[in-house]
Design a protein around this motif. Structure first.
Motif, PDB file in Angstrom:
ATOM      1  N   ILE A   1       0.841  -1.200   0.000  1.00 55.10           N
ATOM      2  CA  ILE A   1       0.000   0.000   0.000  1.00 55.10           C
ATOM      3  C   ILE A   1       0.879   1.254   0.000  1.00 55.10           C
ATOM      4  O   ILE A   1       0.639   2.207  -0.756  1.00 55.10           O
TER       5      ILE A   1
ATOM      6  N   GLU B   1       1.453   3.830  -3.333  1.00 59.30           N
ATOM      7  CA  GLU B   1       1.121   5.246  -3.193  1.00 59.30           C
ATOM      8  C   GLU B   1       2.163   6.132  -3.877  1.00 59.30           C
ATOM      9  O   GLU B   1       1.866   7.275  -4.244  1.00 59.30           O
TER      10      GLU B   1
ATOM     11  N   LYS C   1      -0.650   5.631 -10.163  1.00 59.45           N
ATOM     12  CA  LYS C   1      -1.499   5.058  -9.111  1.00 59.45           C
ATOM     13  C   LYS C   1      -2.949   5.492  -9.298  1.00 59.45           C
ATOM     14  O   LYS C   1      -3.247   6.536  -9.881  1.00 59.45           O
TER      15      LYS C   1
ATOM     16  N   ILE D   1      -6.166   3.372  -3.612  1.00 58.65           N
ATOM     17  CA  ILE D   1      -5.365   3.670  -2.418  1.00 58.65           C
ATOM     18  C   ILE D   1      -6.276   3.933  -1.221  1.00 58.65           C
ATOM     19  O   ILE D   1      -6.085   3.373  -0.131  1.00 58.65           O
TER      20      ILE D   1
END
Length: 538
Positions: free
Chosen positions: A231, A235, A240, A245
């Motif tokens: 994660i 980010e 992304k 997210i």
């Protein structure tokens, strides 16, 4: 009802596997003392959940779920894009919300007979990613799709040495190889050496990904731990998806709250049981045992299974310490016989210090039996209890081996009757444990049974013995990979994934010659903090 049955089946299998694998938490010296102190005290017992925050996060996750699902199911989306989405969802730890959609898409894609020779559409990164995803879901995709990157001598072409992203993808894919797939054996060696040489010149987030992968390959990692790490990495990605997210962070925090509530429950149960005060030789590792259970299956529908499995693991650990660290053969024989009889009438026959443990073991399985009986599955508890009896017999034979120097071939012949994936798990757990506990034991002047035995029987050095153990572990992983592919003789994919995740948590706990269970501060503490203490800001 389906999820209830799945939970019961998983718990039953969990207990049996924990029992028959001898817990893989043993440090095999006979006088365990001066264990590292417990790290957590009453930290998790004192946890107070915030129902308002839980409700807020739950609603947000449900609202966002449809947006995320559309990324998978949009009909105009190309296969390459959908496969990237599937990989991202799995690595972010949120794919369990979309199991059916993912399986349907992969099933469809696998039967498309895609032309992977198309260099323009299918670069090394993409082909290796597709190979890994198909293999992870049991599809028997051929290694021939990597042939276009091989030269006439059967070696990987020098031209791909500059493709760090592609090499990383191939590196991760190579860990899903099966027996005889020499192209992936070569791929692992080639990518490992090349990526190590490239690291100093890479830029993040790719650099972080490569550095982490070289230490912890994705296929051998604990999914929940890997999701927590990914994660943060995702980010930093240039392309992304902000929705993913936010969704991943909310879902992580929500699951963490559930896990903390479960840990509070089992921690309170363990403290009220009071066994450690009565059995000072035993390791006090309730938090670490919960971590093991959570690593095996973290999804919310397995909540009941996790708490039950945690109790089974910690009791198996205390049982292990009882046989390893305390009692003469005569006393252990009486204790073993009492477990075989499974009757509280045996309590007066036991030494005073063993009575609380025996009573706690019997009482632990009473509620399980009652709950299974309500579901019409009372037969299941029989197999769980028989597994525990086998565990006790195994510990007793190990204690006799140490104290009397005797062992019989037939004591281990039962292994030949087990499924290959089961045997592979046993091999990995046993040998990784032997390697991990070796230094700790020898520093304390104790006998490290596994490594020492191999050294004496084969006239080899410590390094040679450990190298052989690691070779056997690698072969066992390859056997596991083969057993995970379809068609399988095992009806339940859930069961196979449980076994695989059990292998993963064993690997993480004992890799790099560490005994992360007996000495959790270095190995397990950072993971426990990341999964059960530190939340994401959302």
């Amino acid at each position: 009802m389906v999820s209830c049955l799945r939970t019961s089946l998983t718990f039953q299998t969990s207990c049996l596997l924990i029992s028959n694998l001898h817990t893989n938490m043993a440090a095999h010296d006979r006088r365990k003392s001066n264990f590292p102190p417990i790290l957590w005290g009453d930290q998790f017992i004192n946890h107070v959940s915030d129902s308002k925050v839980i409700e807020k996060y739950s609603k947000a996750v449900e609202v966002m779920k449809n947006d995320v699902r559309s990324l998978l199911t949009a009909p105009e989306t190309k296969m390459i894009d959908t496969m990237n989405v599937i990989d991202t969802l799995e690595r972010l730890g949120v794919s369990y919300h979309f199991e059916n959609e993912i399986e349907e898409r992969l099933q469809h894609f696998f039967h498309l007979n895609t032309n992977y020779d198309d260099d323009e559409a299918y670069d090394l990164y993409t082909v290796a990613l597709h190979f890994r995803l198909f293999r992870q879901h049991g599809h028997r995709i051929s290694t021939e799709i990597f042939g276009k990157w091989m030269d006439e001598k059967g070696n990987f072409k020098e031209s791909i040495k500059s493709d760090a992203k592609g090499l990383l993808s191939l590196y991760e894919a190579s860990y899903l190889r099966t027996n005889g797939e020499t192209i992936l054996d070569d791929a692992l060696a080639f990518t490992t050496a090349t990526l190590k040489s490239m690291v100093p010149n890479l830029r993040s987030p790719l650099k972080k990904q490569v550095e982490h992968a070289l230490v912890q390959p994705l296929h051998l990692g604990i999914p929940r731990v890997e999701a927590r790490i990914y994660i943060a990495v995702y980010e930093e990605e240039e392309n992304k998806n902000e929705t993913l997210i936010k969704f991943a962070k909310l879902d992580f925090n929500l699951l963490q709250m559930l896990h903390k509530e479960e840990l509070q429950q089992v921690s309170r149960w363990w403290k009220e049981l009071g066994l450690i005060s009565k059995l000072p030789y035993a390791r006090d590792r309730i938090v670490e045992c919960y971590f093991w259970a959570m690593a095996v299956h973290h999804e919310p529908q397995y909540s009941h299974s996790r708490t039950g499995l945690t109790k089974a693991i910690v009791m198996s650990s205390v049982l292990d310490d009882t046989y390893d660290a305390y009692g003469t053969i005569d006393v252990l024989e009486v204790f073993t016989e009492a477990i075989q009889r499974w009757d509280d009438g045996e309590i007066p026959r036991l030494p005073e210090y063993m009575r609380p443990l025996y009573k706690a073991i019997l009482e632990l399985y009473i509620p399980f039996d009652e709950e299974l009986a309500k579901e019409g599955r009372s037969y299941a508890s029989h197999y769980v209890i028989e597994g525990l009896k086998e565990l006790a017999r195994g510990y007793f034979e190990e204690a006799k081996w140490f104290l009397e120097g005797s062992i019989r071939k037939e004591d281990f012949e039962w292994l030949s009757e087990k499924p290959k994936i089961y045997v592979a798990t046993l091999i990995k757990g046993r040998l990784l444990d032997d390697i991990g506990s070796y230094e700790f034991e020898t520093k304390r002047g104790q006998l490290a049974i596994g490594v020492e035995s191999y050294m004496k029987e084969n006239g080899v050095t410590k390094e040679e013995a450990m190298a052989k153990f690691m070779e056997l572990c690698t072969n066992a992983w390859i056997d596991t990979n083969e057993e995970m592919l379809k068609p399988s003789c095992y009806k339940s994919r859930d069961l196979l994934m449980f076994i695989l995740n059990y292998d993963r948590v064993t690997y993480v706990t004992y890799k790099d010659k560490e005994d992360g269970y007996t000495q959790p501060e270095k190995v397990l503490k950072p993971h426990i903090l990341a999964l059960l203490v530190d939340a994401f800001e959302v």
